[in-house]
Design a protein around this motif. Structure first.
Motif, PDB file in Angstrom:
ATOM      1  N   THR A 150       0.841  -1.126  -0.054  1.00 49.02           N
ATOM      2  CA  THR A 150       0.186  -0.129  -0.049  1.00 49.02           C
ATOM      3  C   THR A 150       0.863   1.271   0.123  1.00 49.02           C
ATOM      4  O   THR A 150       0.546   2.209  -0.720  1.00 49.02           O
ATOM      5  N   THR A 175       0.095   4.013  -2.682  1.00 46.54           N
ATOM      6  CA  THR A 175      -0.622   5.363  -2.388  1.00 46.54           C
ATOM      7  C   THR A 175       0.634   6.485  -2.153  1.00 46.54           C
ATOM      8  O   THR A 175       0.233   7.624  -2.338  1.00 46.54           O
ATOM      9  N   SER A 206     -17.110   5.299   4.293  1.00 47.78           N
ATOM     10  CA  SER A 206     -17.970   6.302   3.321  1.00 47.78           C
ATOM     11  C   SER A 206     -18.700   7.100   4.049  1.00 47.78           C
ATOM     12  O   SER A 206     -19.143   6.599   5.336  1.00 47.78           O
ATOM     13  N   ASP A 221      -4.583  -1.044   1.344  1.00 49.26           N
ATOM     14  CA  ASP A 221      -5.495  -0.604   0.206  1.00 49.26           C
ATOM     15  C   ASP A 221      -6.807  -1.291  -0.180  1.00 49.26           C
ATOM     16  O   ASP A 221      -7.623  -0.513  -0.394  1.00 49.26           O
ATOM     17  N   LEU A 222      -6.629  -2.535  -0.110  1.00 52.06           N
ATOM     18  CA  LEU A 222      -8.008  -3.325  -0.216  1.00 52.06           C
ATOM     19  C   LEU A 222      -9.000  -2.955   0.722  1.00 52.06           C
ATOM     20  O   LEU A 222     -10.086  -2.723   0.643  1.00 52.06           O
ATOM     21  N   GLN A 234     -10.517   0.316   0.137  1.00 55.57           N
ATOM     22  CA  GLN A 234     -11.433   0.207  -0.937  1.00 55.57           C
ATOM     23  C   GLN A 234     -12.546  -0.060  -0.641  1.00 55.57           C
ATOM     24  O   GLN A 234     -13.602   0.008  -1.114  1.00 55.57           O
ATOM     25  N   GLU A 262     -14.237   2.322   1.147  1.00 51.52           N
ATOM     26  CA  GLU A 262     -14.913   3.344   0.034  1.00 51.52           C
ATOM     27  C   GLU A 262     -16.244   2.797  -0.564  1.00 51.52           C
ATOM     28  O   GLU A 262     -17.120   3.636  -0.695  1.00 51.52           O
ATOM     29  N   ARG A 263     -16.205   1.359  -0.549  1.00 48.48           N
ATOM     30  CA  ARG A 263     -17.700   0.860  -1.236  1.00 48.48           C
ATOM     31  C   ARG A 263     -18.597   0.580  -0.243  1.00 48.48           C
ATOM     32  O   ARG A 263     -19.596  -0.046  -0.594  1.00 48.48           O
ATOM     33  N   MET A 288      -7.937  10.546  -0.421  1.00 50.65           N
ATOM     34  CA  MET A 288      -9.238   9.933  -0.455  1.00 50.65           C
ATOM     35  C   MET A 288      -9.968  10.811   0.551  1.00 50.65           C
ATOM     36  O   MET A 288     -11.261  11.105   0.177  1.00 50.65           O
ATOM     37  N   ARG A 326     -14.093  10.830  -1.121  1.00 49.63           N
ATOM     38  CA  ARG A 326     -14.327   9.260  -1.088  1.00 49.63           C
ATOM     39  C   ARG A 326     -14.317   8.627   0.128  1.00 49.63           C
ATOM     40  O   ARG A 326     -14.911   7.462   0.134  1.00 49.63           O
TER      41      ARG A 326
END
Length: 301
Positions: free
Chosen positions: A106, A110, A173, A232-233, A236, A239-240, A255, A260
């Motif tokens: 990561t 990033t 999020s 980073d996963l 993500q 974020e979702r 982010m 995000r």
């Protein structure tokens, strides 16, 4: 002028003579060489004795080069210049070829990758090879020049330099924060899905980052959670809208700026670990490693 043996004192005297001849002052030469004025005068007198000629005409508050001094200055300046250029060229050769670096995944994605073009453009003769891993490198059996570790900075037999500290804060999020009433309410984490980086540093447990943060803020954490082998996963996934991840400031700045992700409560904590640049001790003065170390520190500053 008889030909002397180029011993250490003679070479040192020639360098001192060149500085004094450029400055036309023993006092200014002493300042440049970090010597006393008397030491400069002594070096040049010894050089004159070795050569068997007078190099300076010494007058009150004034120096003048003799004809022999003028000839010697021309020759020494030319040859010392050639030596300096050759050393520069040798260092340039050292800044070429394959350069192998290991970096946590990561961190590479990033932080390093967005800046890497600057390093490659600066040293185009280096063939940069980036490999990502969370585990420590075995520098005895692997061909890496250096690595970046997220750790405590003490690695047996290795040279390490701190690159930067890190801090952590929960992120998710905006929609997830609203749905779970998280804004300003860290106690609501008890009913959330936590997203874990299962390997935040070498030999870490899957929830070590979350536990460290929770203990310092007195927050009760749920048992349920998802784990990922890369930070980073986990980010993500946050974020979702899957859950709440522990974000490191070096990874989440963009982010957060782009909204995000959000930090539903301003409760960060300084990480117990930092980023370190690591290499073999005997390679610490290698021009290519020094160049990479210096470049990284400029990026941090």
């Amino acid at each position: 002028m008889r030909l002397p043996k180029l011993t250490g004192p003679v070479l040192s005297g020639l360098h001192c003579f060149l500085i004094a001849a450029d400055q036309m002052s023993f006092t200014r030469a002493a300042e440049i060489l970090c010597l006393t004025q008397s030491a400069v005068s002594h070096k040049i007198k010894n050089l004159e004795d070795s050569l068997g000629v007078q190099l300076f005409i010494r007058q009150p508050r004034k120096l003048t080069l003799t004809e022999e001094g003028k000839r010697l200055k021309t020759v020494v300046a030319h040859n010392f210049g050639d030596i300096a250029h050759e050393i520069r060229d040798l260092k340039t050769l050292e800044l070429s070829g394959d350069f192998n670096v290991a970096v946590p995944p990561t961190f590479a994605q990033t932080w390093l990758l967005p800046r890497l073009k600057l390093f490659i453009d600066k040293y185009p003769a280096l063939r940069f090879h980036l490999r990502t891993r969370n585990e420590l490198i075995d520098f005895q059996t692997e061909t890496f020049d250096c690595a970046i570790y997220f750790g405590h900075g003490k690695y047996a037999g290795l040279h390490s330099v701190k690159l930067m500290d890190e801090s952590m804060i929960p992120v998710c999020s905006h929609e997830y924060a609203i749905a779970h009433d998280l804004y300003g309410k860290p106690e609501k984490l008890s009913v959330c899905m936590l997203l874990h980086d299962a390997a935040p540093w070498a030999r870490a447990g899957r929830n070590d980052e979350w536990q460290y943060w929770a203990q310092r803020h007195g927050v009760l954490l749920p048992e349920a959670g998802c784990t990922f082998d890369r930070a980073d996963l986990a980010l993500q996934a946050a974020e979702r809208g899957i859950g709440v991840a522990m974000g490191r400031k070096g990874f989440i700045a963009e982010m957060l700026e782009e909204e995000r992700l959000v930090a539903p409560f301003a409760m960060s904590v300084l990480s117990p670990l930092s980023y370190y640049i690591v290499c073999r001790r005997e390679q610490a003065s290698s021009p290519r490693i020094e160049a990479f170390f210096d470049w990284l520190k400029v990026q941090v500053d």
